[in-house]
Design an enzyme around this catalytic site. Structure first.
Site, PDB file in Angstrom:
ATOM      1  CD  GLU A   1      -1.011  -2.109   2.536  1.00 37.08           C
ATOM      2  OE1 GLU A   1      -1.563  -2.383   3.527  1.00 37.08           O
ATOM      3  OE2 GLU A   1       0.306  -2.884   1.954  1.00 37.08           O
TER       4      GLU A   1
ATOM      5  CB  ALA B   1      13.764 -53.257  -3.200  1.00 32.81           C
TER       6      ALA B   1
ATOM      7  CB  SER C   1      14.051 -42.643  -5.636  1.00 29.86           C
ATOM      8  OG  SER C   1      15.139 -41.683  -4.889  1.00 29.86           O
TER       9      SER C   1
ATOM     10  CB  THR D   1       9.079 -43.542  -3.721  1.00 27.20           C
ATOM     11  OG1 THR D   1       8.958 -44.053  -2.961  1.00 27.20           O
ATOM     12  CG2 THR D   1       7.509 -43.116  -3.069  1.00 27.20           C
TER      13      THR D   1
END
Length: 372
Positions: free
Chosen positions: A63, A175, A179, A172
């Protein structure tokens, strides 16, 4: 007396200028923390006289910038702002006083400030000075833009967004824990945008051991790096872990170990101890502590076990899931380590908010809890 008006009470012109104010507020998406993202425009005689957005804590509020730009044209003007003008002294003077001194005739706000130090007092001060005040225009859009700030102020905890990269069968990692990389480069870059907008990024010791991530923002430009938080109940973090590089790291343990604490301190990390009765890190208490430190949006990139614990303990608000067009099979690791359910009525229900293709992958945004 409520100041909130139904959408029908506002004109199309009001909506157009508030849309502009929201677009300005979004420019502070990656920089304003712990402050809210706020935009404002000043309109006089049907034309734009000034506009501004809050860039960072300690810098002028939206403002104030808009009023300065409007100069004398602010007198008798309408000011549109995405959040109630503040009425208290913080790092900057009260914006409400600035609007009064500038001679603004009308203020239209998207929403009331959830900060208990303001919470309607800014509106009251403006009205007492004879300024016409109304709020509620595009309120939902304004709340979504500041969902972390609203959560911190109303619930005393951050808005927790959990990011997961998985195959179409929900795996994801292999084992053995590998990833990198399930999703493509475009999805990883998109994920860094969410990292960049967050106040902090949280992970667990298991992810640090297996992936040795940095968890900083690298794939997109950013003016700041979020705090990195590691849940490490037994203080097993290797001093050579990449996440400790560059400082700005908080390690959260469940027990005291001065020798290990000193080693991590020498690496530039802060260590705090927040145990629960089971000897693990108290996750809800951790969220409260992060909120106390000004964290509004918390971005989680963790493994199956911590993901499951956070979900089970009611600490997750939103899922950010990237699904890759591939299949690993039952040998791969899942998204959440959760106990077996006896009935389908016990499963966690989600509300899908958005589905978007990102490169070869699909991004899903889903809410676990009702939006604040």
């Amino acid at each position: 007396m409520t100041l909130t008006k139904p959408p029908s009470a506002f004109s199309q012109t009001d909506r157009e200028y508030m849309s502009r104010a929201l677009a300005l507020a979004e420019r502070g998406l990656y920089t304003t923390t712990p402050n809210p993202r706020v935009g404002s425009v000043v309109v006089r005689d049907g034309s734009l006289a000034g506009e501004g957005w809050h860039a960072a804590a300690g810098m002028p509020h939206a403002e104030v910038i808009a009023i300065r730009q409007a100069a004398e044209r602010a007198r008798g003007a309408t000011l549109y702002v995405t959040l109630e003008p503040c009425s208290h002294h913080g790092r900057t003077p009260p914006c409400a006083d600035t609007l009064i001194q500038a001679g603004v005739a009308r203020v239209v706000a998207a929403m009331q400030d959830p900060n208990p130090e303001v919470a309607g007092s800014g509106f009251a001060r403006l009205r007492a000075a004879g300024i016409e005040v109304s709020s509620g225009l595009m309120e939902q859009e304004a709340r979504e833009l500041n969902i972390g700030f609203v959560s911190r102020m109303t619930r005393g905890r951050p808005w927790v967004r959990m990011k997961i990269a998985a195959t179409l069968d929900g795996r994801t990692a292999l084992a053995n824990g590998k990833s990198q990389w399930i999703t493509g480069e475009a999805a990883r870059r998109d994920g860094h945008h969410f990292r960049a907008r967050a106040c902090a990024v949280l992970t667990g010791i298991g992810t640090v051991r297996e992936d040795d991530p940095r968890l900083d923002v690298r794939l997109v430009e950013t003016a700041r790096q979020p705090l990195r938080v590691v849940v490490d109940s037994r203080l097993e973090l290797d001093p050579d872990a990449q996440i400790l590089q560059g400082g700005n790291v908080l390690v959260v343990a469940a027990r005291e170990d001065e020798a290990k604490r000193d080693v991590l301190r020498k690496m530039g990390a802060e260590v705090i101890v927040i145990p629960n009765p089971r000897g693990k890190t108290d996750l809800p208490a951790l969220l409260a502590e992060l909120a106390r430190r000004g964290v509004g949006e918390l971005h989680v990139e963790a493994g199956t076990r911590l993901n499951g614990s956070l979900l089970r303990e009611g600490c997750v608000d939103e899922l950010l899931i990237y699904l890759a067009p591939g299949i690993i099979g039952d040998s791969g690791r899942g998204m959440f380590g959760l106990p077996e359910l006896a009935d389908l009525s016990q499963m966690t229900r989600l509300a899908i908010r958005d589905v978007t293709r990102i490169g070869d992958d699909v991004r899903i945004l889903a809410r676990v809890s009702v939006a604040v």
